[in-house]
Scaffold this active site. Structure first.
Site, PDB file in Angstrom:
ATOM      1  N   HIS A  56      57.507  54.186  59.324  1.00 45.43           N
ATOM      2  CA  HIS A  56      58.539  54.722  59.431  1.00 45.43           C
ATOM      3  C   HIS A  56      59.365  54.809  60.932  1.00 45.43           C
ATOM      4  CE1 HIS A  56      62.034  57.770  59.003  1.00 45.43           C
ATOM      5  NE2 HIS A  56      61.858  58.031  60.311  1.00 45.43           N
ATOM      6  N   ASP A  73      64.447  69.986  53.679  1.00 43.50           N
ATOM      7  CA  ASP A  73      65.011  69.250  54.667  1.00 43.50           C
ATOM      8  C   ASP A  73      66.511  69.132  54.197  1.00 43.50           C
ATOM      9  OD1 ASP A  73      64.894  67.669  56.807  1.00 43.50           O
ATOM     10  OD2 ASP A  73      65.300  66.065  55.663  1.00 43.50           O
ATOM     11  N   ARG A 105      72.130  71.574  60.012  1.00 48.95           N
ATOM     12  CA  ARG A 105      71.880  71.176  61.497  1.00 48.95           C
ATOM     13  C   ARG A 105      72.962  70.417  61.969  1.00 48.95           C
ATOM     14  NH1 ARG A 105      66.640  68.597  61.163  1.00 48.95           N
ATOM     15  NH2 ARG A 105      66.953  68.014  63.513  1.00 48.95           N
ATOM     16  N   SER A 124      61.253  67.420  60.245  1.00 48.89           N
ATOM     17  CA  SER A 124      61.973  67.063  59.157  1.00 48.89           C
ATOM     18  C   SER A 124      61.557  65.632  58.816  1.00 48.89           C
ATOM     19  CB  SER A 124      63.637  66.708  59.759  1.00 48.89           C
ATOM     20  OG  SER A 124      64.339  66.038  59.059  1.00 48.89           O
ATOM     21  N   LYS A 141      59.258  64.324  55.109  1.00 50.44           N
ATOM     22  CA  LYS A 141      59.385  63.472  54.183  1.00 50.44           C
ATOM     23  C   LYS A 141      58.303  62.576  54.104  1.00 50.44           C
ATOM     24  CE  LYS A 141      63.281  63.419  56.155  1.00 50.44           C
ATOM     25  NZ  LYS A 141      64.917  63.276  56.857  1.00 50.44           N
TER      26      LYS A 141
END
Ligand code: URA
Length: 434
Positions: A82, A161, A168, A183, A187
């Site tokens: 990621h 999320d 947010r 967050s 995921k």
């Protein structure tokens, strides 16, 4: 349990109980806790933080707020990667086939670009025919047979999320390490891979502006992943200039193809080899990073990684004649070189400026609803450390827009030139293992 008491506890800097965090996530997703209380809670976390245990519990509750993908039917260790997002970040397109060519299984769910950062899905969709919406069965089958697949987020993954991030975004509470870490990690964990490599970028073109903040975020995420029993590591990488040379969808796909054929820009190749080496060790394919790097270099130079890319594109419905003949891709009607007005050494290429200019040229979205011009973007002709002569080309703009004087100015101003040659700094600045 009363939500106002939980908010008040956090506002006074107290540690929350596991069941209080679980109550908040469960009831917020259900809709019984209103947005004003959730936003107040996020603000209290922004101000007073959460410790490692609270952050891991929050992540775990968020992850279980929806579907959790079970990849156990696919044999072997499944690895995910990621990136926290950057400018010119086409890493998954090269790293995926590179590690898959060495026997690693990459089952990846990716996102779209928004604002100055690009998204892997948009880059994939710029290849004619390429599908990002495989069924779960197709996804599993493809990872099992060719070793990799990249798709959009499917099903009801982490609804907590979706709700919280949108909230947010409009309540000034994005900027908090425990909230960002939970967050992202909820995921990643819900996507089901056994191990995760996080590429945490820092610099003007990244979410975290300084290396210190990137390190804090990386450490928080690595702790969460490992405490929830996934082998998680992170690299800290420099985003003070765009990654590689190309920014924009088709332009980046072409750069990915060139890289897989052994002709990639140095910083991009280095990032792929460093990240890939760690992933091979995480997947137990190699014992050391050095051993892994040798295999990856060999696969890049022999064309094995390129062959894997062709298999991947074909498996997801893409027309591989575009990969074999990149000159088939559409090209913008306007191609304009941006020239240097003075000489000097390039110290920085302000990545956010390049990312925003590329977005205005048509390569990205200012809002989720915007459409993309796949041909648009910017190709850098100079990188940090290069000598620039007056009148030389700094970068080349690609666009179908007719008026783009403002974007030319932005690109020109992004290049910070100085008299002395800057010190060379590697793209991968550190590895966070725990
Ligand atoms: N990216 C995410 O997915 N979540 C955040 O909170 C910030 C960046």
């Amino acid at each position: 349990m009363q939500m106002q008491e939980i908010i008040s506890k956090k506002r006074h800097g107290e540690k929350l109980l596991d069941e209080e965090i679980a109550f908040f996530i469960k009831e917020y997703v259900k809709g019984t806790i209103p947005d004003y209380q959730a936003s107040s809670f996020c603000m209290a976390v922004c101000c007073n933080g959460m410790d490692a245990h609270e952050t891991a519990v929050l992540t775990d509750c968020m992850m279980h707020s929806g579907d959790v993908v079970d990849l156990s039917k696919i044999p072997g260790v499944k690895v995910d990667k990621h990136s926290t997002g950057g400018v010119g970040d086409k890493t998954s397109l090269v790293l995926g086939p590179l590690v898959a060519s060495a026997g690693v299984k990459l089952a990846k769910m990716s996102g779209r670009g928004l604002g100055f950062t690009g998204g892997t899905l948009d880059k994939m969709e710029s290849i004619p025919g390429m599908r990002i919406d495989l069924t779960q069965e197709e996804f599993f089958k493809q990872v099992s047979t060719i070793g990799m697949a990249i798709i959009g987020q499917t099903g009801n993954l982490v609804p907590a999320d979706k709700k919280l991030y949108a909230l947010r975004d409009v309540t000034g509470t994005v900027d908090s390490i425990p909230l960002i870490a939970s967050s992202i990690m909820s995921k990643k964990l819900a996507s089901g891979s056994d191990s995760i490599l996080l590429d945490v970028k820092f610099g003007s073109g990244a979410f975290m502006k300084t290396m210190e903040d990137a390190r804090l975020l990386a450490k928080a995420m690595v702790k969460i992943g490992n405490s929830l029993k996934r082998n998680t590591k992170a690299i800290l990488t420099d985003m003070s200039q765009p990654l590689g040379l190309a920014v924009g969808n088709i332009l980046e796909v072409k750069e990915a193809i060139a890289t897989l054929k052994g002709n990639g820009p140095k910083d991009f190749v280095e990032l792929c080899l460093s990240a890939g080496s760690i992933m091979l060790v995480q997947a137990n394919v190699c014992r050391t990073k050095e051993e892994a790097r040798k295999i990856l270099e060999k696969n890049l130079n022999s064309g094995l990684a390129y062959k894997k890319f062709l298999e991947f594109v074909e498996a997801q419905g893409g027309d591989i004649s575009y990969i074999e003949h990149p000159e088939k891709f559409d090209v913008s009607k306007n191609i304009v070189e941006v020239k240097a007005e003075k000489e000097g050494y390039c110290h920085e290429i302000t990545a956010i400026q390049i990312g925003l200019a590329a977005m205005h040229l048509g390569a990205g979205r200012a809002t989720k609803e915007d459409s993309i011009d796949y041909t648009a973007g910017i190709v850098l002709n100079k990188k940090v450390g290069d000598k620039v002569l007056k009148g030389e080309t700094l970068a080349t703009i690609y666009t179908n827009k007719n008026i783009f004087d403002e974007e030319i100015r932005m690109v020109k101003e992004a290049f910070i030139l100085q008299k002395e040659q800057p010190e060379f700094l590697p793209i991968v600045r550190d590895i966070i293992e725990e």
